[in-house]
Design an enzyme around this catalytic site. Structure first.
Site, mmCIF file in Angstrom:
data_model
loop_
_atom_site.group_PDB
_atom_site.id
_atom_site.type_symbol
_atom_site.label_atom_id
_atom_site.label_comp_id
_atom_site.label_asym_id
_atom_site.label_seq_id
_atom_site.Cartn_x
_atom_site.Cartn_y
_atom_site.Cartn_z
ATOM 1 N N CYS A 1 0.818 -1.217 0.000
ATOM 2 C CA CYS A 1 0.000 0.000 0.000
ATOM 3 C C CYS A 1 0.853 1.269 0.000
ATOM 4 C CB CYS A 1 -0.940 0.014 1.199
ATOM 5 S SG CYS A 1 -0.055 0.039 2.764
ATOM 6 N N ASP B 1 2.358 2.584 2.572
ATOM 7 C CA ASP B 1 2.346 3.301 3.852
ATOM 8 C C ASP B 1 3.706 3.218 4.540
ATOM 9 O OD1 ASP B 1 -0.220 3.864 3.344
ATOM 10 O OD2 ASP B 1 -1.093 2.681 4.946
ATOM 11 N N CYS C 1 -2.848 4.845 6.166
ATOM 12 C CA CYS C 1 -4.299 4.763 6.286
ATOM 13 C C CYS C 1 -4.749 5.011 7.736
ATOM 14 C CB CYS C 1 -4.781 3.396 5.825
ATOM 15 S SG CYS C 1 -4.317 2.070 6.958
ATOM 16 N N CYS D 1 -2.415 -3.845 8.766
ATOM 17 C CA CYS D 1 -1.902 -2.513 9.114
ATOM 18 C C CYS D 1 -1.285 -2.532 10.514
ATOM 19 C CB CYS D 1 -3.016 -1.477 9.061
ATOM 20 S SG CYS D 1 -3.964 -1.536 7.535
HETATM 21 FE FE1 FES Z 1 -1.400 0.401 4.287
HETATM 22 FE FE2 FES Z 1 -3.142 0.206 6.197
HETATM 23 S S1 FES Z 1 -3.548 0.178 4.073
HETATM 24 S S2 FES Z 1 -1.023 0.081 6.365
#
Ligand code: FES
Length: 120
Positions: free
Chosen positions: A27, A29, A56, A100
């Site tokens: 993702c 992040d 997120c 996450c």
């Molecule tokens: Fe990337 Fe939550 S969607 S850590």
């Protein structure tokens, strides 16, 4: 949602003893966990902790929660905090968001590892 809207211990720590860093390649992040460690005899305790998370809502909430869970714990205790501990403390996460919470526990473990490497 409370930990997302009112995150605890958010922000960079300029005088951190170690910084844990972890990213989720899927993702994109990115999370940093900053720790300040106090030595009490042979015991090392997390005296200060903060985070910066670029991700997120669940990643922010789990970052906030892990700082609350780890504060005041020894490094050994803090390293044992699991993603399930974090999710349970948040009263659960949607299954699709469970990954996450890995970021938060991995980032904290990375900070502890770097602190120990620095001390050697
Ligand atoms: Fe990337 Fe939550 S969607 S850590």
């Amino acid at each position: 949602m409370d930990h997302f809207r009112n995150p605890r211990n958010m922000g960079e720590m300029k005088d951190a003893d170690a910084i844990g860093e972890v990213g989720n390649p899927v993702c994109g992040d990115l999370m940093y966990i900053y720790i300040k460690v106090k030595e009490e005899g042979v015991t090392e305790v997390i005296d200060g902790i903060s985070f910066q998370t670029f991700g997120c809502a669940a990643a922010i909430a789990t970052s906030s929660m892990i700082t609350e869970l780890a504060k005041g714990k020894t490094l050994e205790e803090a390293a044992k905090i699991t993603r399930d501990n974090i999710a349970d403390s948040l009263d659960g996460l949607p299954p699709i968001k469970l990954h996450c919470s890995n970021l938060a526990s991995d980032a904290l473990r990375d900070a502890i590892k770097k602190y120990r490497e620095k001390k050697k």
